[in-house]
Write a protein that holds these residues in place. Sequence first.
Motif, PDB file in Angstrom:
ATOM      1  N   ILE A 109       5.960   2.605  -7.530  1.00 55.87           N
ATOM      2  CA  ILE A 109       4.576   2.310  -7.883  1.00 55.87           C
ATOM      3  C   ILE A 109       4.494   0.810  -8.146  1.00 55.87           C
ATOM      4  CG2 ILE A 109       2.682   2.792  -9.457  1.00 55.87           C
ATOM      5  CD1 ILE A 109       4.018   5.488 -10.054  1.00 55.87           C
ATOM      6  N   GLY A 167      -0.509   0.245  -5.380  1.00 51.55           N
ATOM      7  CA  GLY A 167      -0.405  -0.141  -3.986  1.00 51.55           C
ATOM      8  C   GLY A 167      -1.469  -1.128  -3.578  1.00 51.55           C
ATOM      9  N   GLN A 168      -2.133  -1.734  -4.559  1.00 53.69           N
ATOM     10  CA  GLN A 168      -3.235  -2.653  -4.279  1.00 53.69           C
ATOM     11  C   GLN A 168      -3.083  -3.959  -5.043  1.00 53.69           C
ATOM     12  OE1 GLN A 168      -7.170  -1.034  -4.689  1.00 53.69           O
ATOM     13  NE2 GLN A 168      -6.397   1.050  -4.471  1.00 53.69           N
ATOM     14  N   GLY A 183       0.587   6.939  -9.801  1.00 54.27           N
ATOM     15  CA  GLY A 183      -0.030   5.831  -9.083  1.00 54.27           C
ATOM     16  C   GLY A 183      -1.470   5.546  -9.448  1.00 54.27           C
ATOM     17  N   LYS A 184      -1.937   6.100 -10.559  1.00 59.53           N
ATOM     18  CA  LYS A 184      -3.324   5.857 -10.981  1.00 59.53           C
ATOM     19  C   LYS A 184      -3.330   5.406 -12.438  1.00 59.53           C
ATOM     20  CE  LYS A 184      -7.906   7.684 -10.551  1.00 59.53           C
ATOM     21  NZ  LYS A 184      -8.691   7.910 -11.688  1.00 59.53           N
ATOM     22  N   TRP A 192      -5.941   2.145  -8.614  1.00 55.10           N
ATOM     23  CA  TRP A 192      -4.892   2.797  -7.836  1.00 55.10           C
ATOM     24  C   TRP A 192      -3.773   1.816  -7.539  1.00 55.10           C
ATOM     25  CZ3 TRP A 192      -4.921   7.904  -7.151  1.00 55.10           C
ATOM     26  CH2 TRP A 192      -6.124   8.580  -7.364  1.00 55.10           C
ATOM     27  N   ASN A 201       2.389   3.434  -3.620  1.00 52.88           N
ATOM     28  CA  ASN A 201       1.234   3.905  -4.384  1.00 52.88           C
ATOM     29  C   ASN A 201       1.547   5.124  -5.250  1.00 52.88           C
ATOM     30  OD1 ASN A 201       1.420   5.997  -2.561  1.00 52.88           O
ATOM     31  ND2 ASN A 201      -0.370   5.386  -1.382  1.00 52.88           N
ATOM     32  N   ALA A 243       0.815  -1.219   0.000  1.00 49.73           N
ATOM     33  CA  ALA A 243       0.000   0.000   0.000  1.00 49.73           C
ATOM     34  C   ALA A 243       0.849   1.268   0.000  1.00 49.73           C
ATOM     35  CB  ALA A 243      -0.945  -0.002   1.198  1.00 49.73           C
TER      36      ALA A 243
END
Length: 77
Positions: free
Chosen positions: A22, A50-51, A42-43, A48, A15, A12
């Motif tokens: 990332i 970190g997932q 990070g998008k 997003w 992110n 996480a």
Amino acid sequence: MELPCYTRSQLALRNGQDKPDIWVSYNGLIYDVTRSRLWKDGKHYEHWAGQDLTDELAEAPHGIWVFEKFLLIGKLV
């Protein structure tokens, strides 16, 4: 060589905001997507960094092969 293990909390932090790295996870493996222009800040579309994206890949316009171009850096534990 055995891959290092990372927790969901460690993932996480990668992110693109809390740390410059990332990372995303798919199917228990963690990939570094830092250099991808599609993961800027990070998008990536509505996703997003970190997932764990395992459940979200079914909705993507691409398959698992997309991870082949990223550096595999660890395992999610």
